[in-house]
Scaffold this active site. Structure first.
Site, PDB file in Angstrom:
ATOM      1  N   ASP A   1      -7.156  -1.303  -4.379  1.00 43.06           N
ATOM      2  CA  ASP A   1      -8.229  -0.962  -3.355  1.00 43.06           C
ATOM      3  C   ASP A   1      -8.992   0.149  -4.006  1.00 43.06           C
ATOM      4  O   ASP A   1     -10.295   0.146  -3.701  1.00 43.06           O
ATOM      5  CB  ASP A   1      -7.442  -0.371  -2.016  1.00 43.06           C
ATOM      6  CG  ASP A   1      -6.732  -1.471  -1.322  1.00 43.06           C
ATOM      7  OD1 ASP A   1      -7.134  -2.604  -1.746  1.00 43.06           O
ATOM      8  OD2 ASP A   1      -5.671  -1.069  -0.906  1.00 43.06           O
TER       9      ASP A   1
ATOM     10  N   ASP B   1       0.807  -1.152  -0.098  1.00 37.41           N
ATOM     11  CA  ASP B   1      -0.034  -0.052  -0.118  1.00 37.41           C
ATOM     12  C   ASP B   1       0.793   1.120  -0.022  1.00 37.41           C
ATOM     13  O   ASP B   1       1.898   1.312   0.597  1.00 37.41           O
ATOM     14  CB  ASP B   1      -1.034   0.082   1.106  1.00 37.41           C
ATOM     15  CG  ASP B   1      -1.865  -1.205   1.158  1.00 37.41           C
ATOM     16  OD1 ASP B   1      -2.469  -1.331   0.059  1.00 37.41           O
ATOM     17  OD2 ASP B   1      -2.290  -1.632   2.382  1.00 37.41           O
TER      18      ASP B   1
END
Length: 199
Positions: free
Chosen positions: A177, A143
């Site tokens: 995401d 991420d």
């Protein structure tokens, strides 16, 4: 929306997602960040579990999670294929394509990253490293997108959290995401168009 267009969208999202993750993994140490704007930073973190960092406990928790994701992606893929075959509304096919691409992007991390990278603790990871950090199905999701739109101390008069530090929006996420979130948002916002009632 045709199968060709849906496939092109999925491939494009996967390319952007994986290129950004591999770049971050091979150029940043874990926890390293670059401030783009005061409200947007590139911050390298790794997620061992699900959304919001939730994990299945135990030695086999990560394998169980990744296996579940693999079954889920087959189901989402079938939903997408069936929607295209049934000439479903474009917004439904677009949404499912986004969800499929995002889910597949994070699955690639979980399945492969543990065996193609070494660790990122206090060092920049190497791609195709001999001393990999994990095993098949046990990779961490990369991420890097961080939007701390507000970072400050809450007023003392607020009940429970008064005087405590508060960050909005605190989760760090990635392109995959974002695609999943956008897909679900489209389904919610255009629910009636995506799932029209039959006459």
């Amino acid at each position: 929306m045709s199968l060709k267009k849906a496939s092109l969208l999925i491939v494009l999202i996967l390319l952007i997602d994986q290129i950004s993750k591999i770049y971050i993994k091979t150029n940043f140490m874990l926890g390293e960040q670059v401030e783009v704007f005061s409200w947007f930073r590139i911050l390298f973190v790794e997620n061992e579990g699900m959304a919001w960092g939730a994990k299945i406990p135990g030695d086999y928790g990560k394998i169980i999670l990744t296996t579940f994701r693999l079954f889920a992606i087959v189901g989402i893929g079938y939903w997408l294929w069936k929607s295209i075959q049934d000439n479903a509304p474009k917004v439904l096919i677009l949404s499912v394509s986004l969800i499929f691409a995002g889910a597949l992007g994070n699955i690639l991390d979980s399945v492969f990253y543990g065996v193609i990278f070494d660790h990122s603790m206090s060092q920049v990871a190497s791609l195709f490293a001999e001393d990999n950090y994990g095993h098949w199905l046990k990779g961490n999701v990369v991420d890097m997108l961080y939007f701390p739109l507000y970072d400050g101390i809450l007023p003392e008069w607020m009940p429970i959290w008064g005087g405590e530090r508060f960050v909005f929006f605190e989760p760090v996420f990635n392109i995959a995401d974002s695609a999943i979130s956008l897909g679900f948002a489209l389904l919610i916002l255009f629910n009636k168009k995506a799932f029209p009632k039959e006459d």
